[in-house]
Design an enzyme around this catalytic site. Structure first.
Site, PDB file in Angstrom:
ATOM      1  N   GLN A 252      -4.951  -1.606   9.825  1.00  0.00           N
ATOM      2  CA  GLN A 252      -4.343  -2.710   8.933  1.00  0.00           C
ATOM      3  C   GLN A 252      -4.989  -3.922  10.187  1.00  0.00           C
ATOM      4  O   GLN A 252      -4.254  -3.959  10.986  1.00  0.00           O
ATOM      5  CB  GLN A 252      -3.005  -3.343   8.608  1.00  0.00           C
ATOM      6  CG  GLN A 252      -2.316  -4.345   7.359  1.00  0.00           C
ATOM      7  CD  GLN A 252      -3.437  -4.664   5.924  1.00  0.00           C
ATOM      8  OE1 GLN A 252      -3.120  -3.855   5.486  1.00  0.00           O
ATOM      9  NE2 GLN A 252      -4.327  -5.646   6.000  1.00  0.00           N
TER      10      GLN A 252
ATOM     11  N   ASP B  82     -11.332   3.179   3.532  1.00  0.00           N
ATOM     12  CA  ASP B  82     -12.169   1.705   3.637  1.00  0.00           C
ATOM     13  C   ASP B  82     -13.537   1.148   3.597  1.00  0.00           C
ATOM     14  O   ASP B  82     -13.536  -0.163   3.306  1.00  0.00           O
ATOM     15  CB  ASP B  82     -10.870   0.443   4.846  1.00  0.00           C
ATOM     16  CG  ASP B  82     -10.176   0.036   4.440  1.00  0.00           C
ATOM     17  OD1 ASP B  82      -9.723  -0.546   3.635  1.00  0.00           O
ATOM     18  OD2 ASP B  82      -9.228  -0.119   5.616  1.00  0.00           O
TER      19      ASP B  82
ATOM     20  N   LYS C 177       0.824  -1.210  -0.076  1.00  0.00           N
ATOM     21  CA  LYS C 177       0.195   0.239   0.021  1.00  0.00           C
ATOM     22  C   LYS C 177       0.679   1.244  -0.240  1.00  0.00           C
ATOM     23  O   LYS C 177       0.731   2.445  -0.851  1.00  0.00           O
ATOM     24  CB  LYS C 177      -0.885   0.130   1.402  1.00  0.00           C
ATOM     25  CG  LYS C 177      -2.550  -1.123   1.486  1.00  0.00           C
ATOM     26  CD  LYS C 177      -2.798  -1.767   2.083  1.00  0.00           C
ATOM     27  CE  LYS C 177      -4.290  -1.925   2.015  1.00  0.00           C
ATOM     28  NZ  LYS C 177      -4.826  -3.182   3.715  1.00  0.00           N
TER      29      LYS C 177
END
Ligand code: NAD
Length: 293
Positions: A96, A119, A52
């Site tokens: 994460q 997200d 990422k």
């Protein structure tokens, strides 16, 4: 049969994103900024986060990593999120997964301000998705929808079976494919761990989406001839012959299923690369205040 090339498609989207960022910055704006929180030292998480960060860098975003020990308290993480919520130099915040057991994913997801929830896990974004309102769409389903568009796969009137009902993949996927839009307008069946006789459902799928996390659970005999198959699952399976000591396996045995399918995504190189693209697209939307303003 066509193998869907997620890696190549992601490269094309990456180039488009890079150009968009260039134009955005040329207007005097600062580059989009993603904050990533990483708790502990899970090997797969380290790899995802490194990818990422690299992709952020490649397209001209700025990104910052906030690392925490496995023993960090929930409050400490929530405090960090709260500070980032108020930091006007940060557009998107992600944490994460997986988290250590003492940290509640629900609390974390709800702590991120919906306008920075790139997200798309906050209930506000999930609810807006369900009501077909502008929102951040969870990156993996968003990536799959873009693969469907890119490969011009017809969805209207098709029977789609989604295996897995997580808030991250299965649920948003089923909403996206059933809503009245293009792509969309599928008749969707959701299967899960308590489904009895999974094969009887998957065999009737024109479009099959497997998001389980159980390596090669779905075998060729469970797939309808000519089906479109998306394999979301990624599991590290020990393999002494591999340099890393493991191989990545999907939920579907691709070698066996491919000849029966009209389209299929491999693992790796299918859905995975598009997930990062979805995340970065959401972050650019956040920098532009395109969803909440
Ligand atoms: P999850 O554990 O939250 O959900 C798994 C789902 O599978 C559950 O809803 C469960 O009911 C269902 N399930 C479990 N066993 C089953 C069975 N025997 N039959 C039918 N359904 C069953 O997982 P998730 O976050 O949705 O992720 C699923 C997989 O996708 C994992 O392998 C994960 O690593 C992978 N993933 C990949 C990407 C990517 O970018 N490619 C992104 C997110 C997740």
């Amino acid at each position: 049969m066509t193998i869907i090339d997620g890696k190549q498609t992601a490269e094309e989207y990456k180039a488009a994103l890079k150009q968009e960022v260039k134009e955005f910055v040329a207007k005097g704006k600062r580059p989009p900024c993603l904050a990533i929180l990483l708790i502990g030292n899970n090997g797969a998480s380290e790899t995802y986060v490194a990818n990422k960060l690299k992709t952020c860098h490649d397209v001209g975003f700025s990104a910052s990593l906030y690392r925490f020990e496995n023993t960090v308290s929930e409050n400490e993480v929530l405090t960090c999120i709260n500070e980032l919520n108020f930091n006007s130099n940060v557009d998107g915040i992600i944490v994460q997964s997986p988290f250590p057991n003492h940290i509640s994913p629900q609390k974390i997801n709800e702590a991120i301000h919906p306008a920075k929830d790139v997200d798309g896990f906050h209930p506000m974004n999930a609810g807006r998705l369900q009501q077909n309102k502008p929102c951040y769409i969870s990156a993996t389903p968003k990536g799959i929808m873009q693969l469907i568009e890119k490969y011009k796969i017809e969805t209207q009137g098709k029977h789609c079976v989604v295996v897995g009902r997580s808030n991250i993949v299965g649920m948003p996927m089923s909403i996206l494919l059933s809503r009245n839009s293009k792509p969309g307008n599928c008749t969707v069946t959701i299967c899960h761990s308590k489904t009895v006789d999974l094969a009887s459902f998957t065999k009737r799928a024109d479009i099959l989406i497997a998001a389980i996390g159980s390596p090669e659970l779905i075998t060729a005999d469970m797939i309808k001839e000519g089906a479109v198959v998306f394999d979301v699952g990624i599991t590290r399976v020990a393999d002494k012959t591999a340099k890393s000591g493991y191989r990545l396996k999907g939920d579907i045995n691709c070698d066996e299923a491919a000849p029966k399918s009209s389209y299929i995504t491999p693992v790796p190189g299918g859905v995975g690369p598009m997930t990062i693209i979805g995340l970065l697209q959401n972050t650019l939307l956040a920098a532009k205040n395109a969803i909440y303003n």
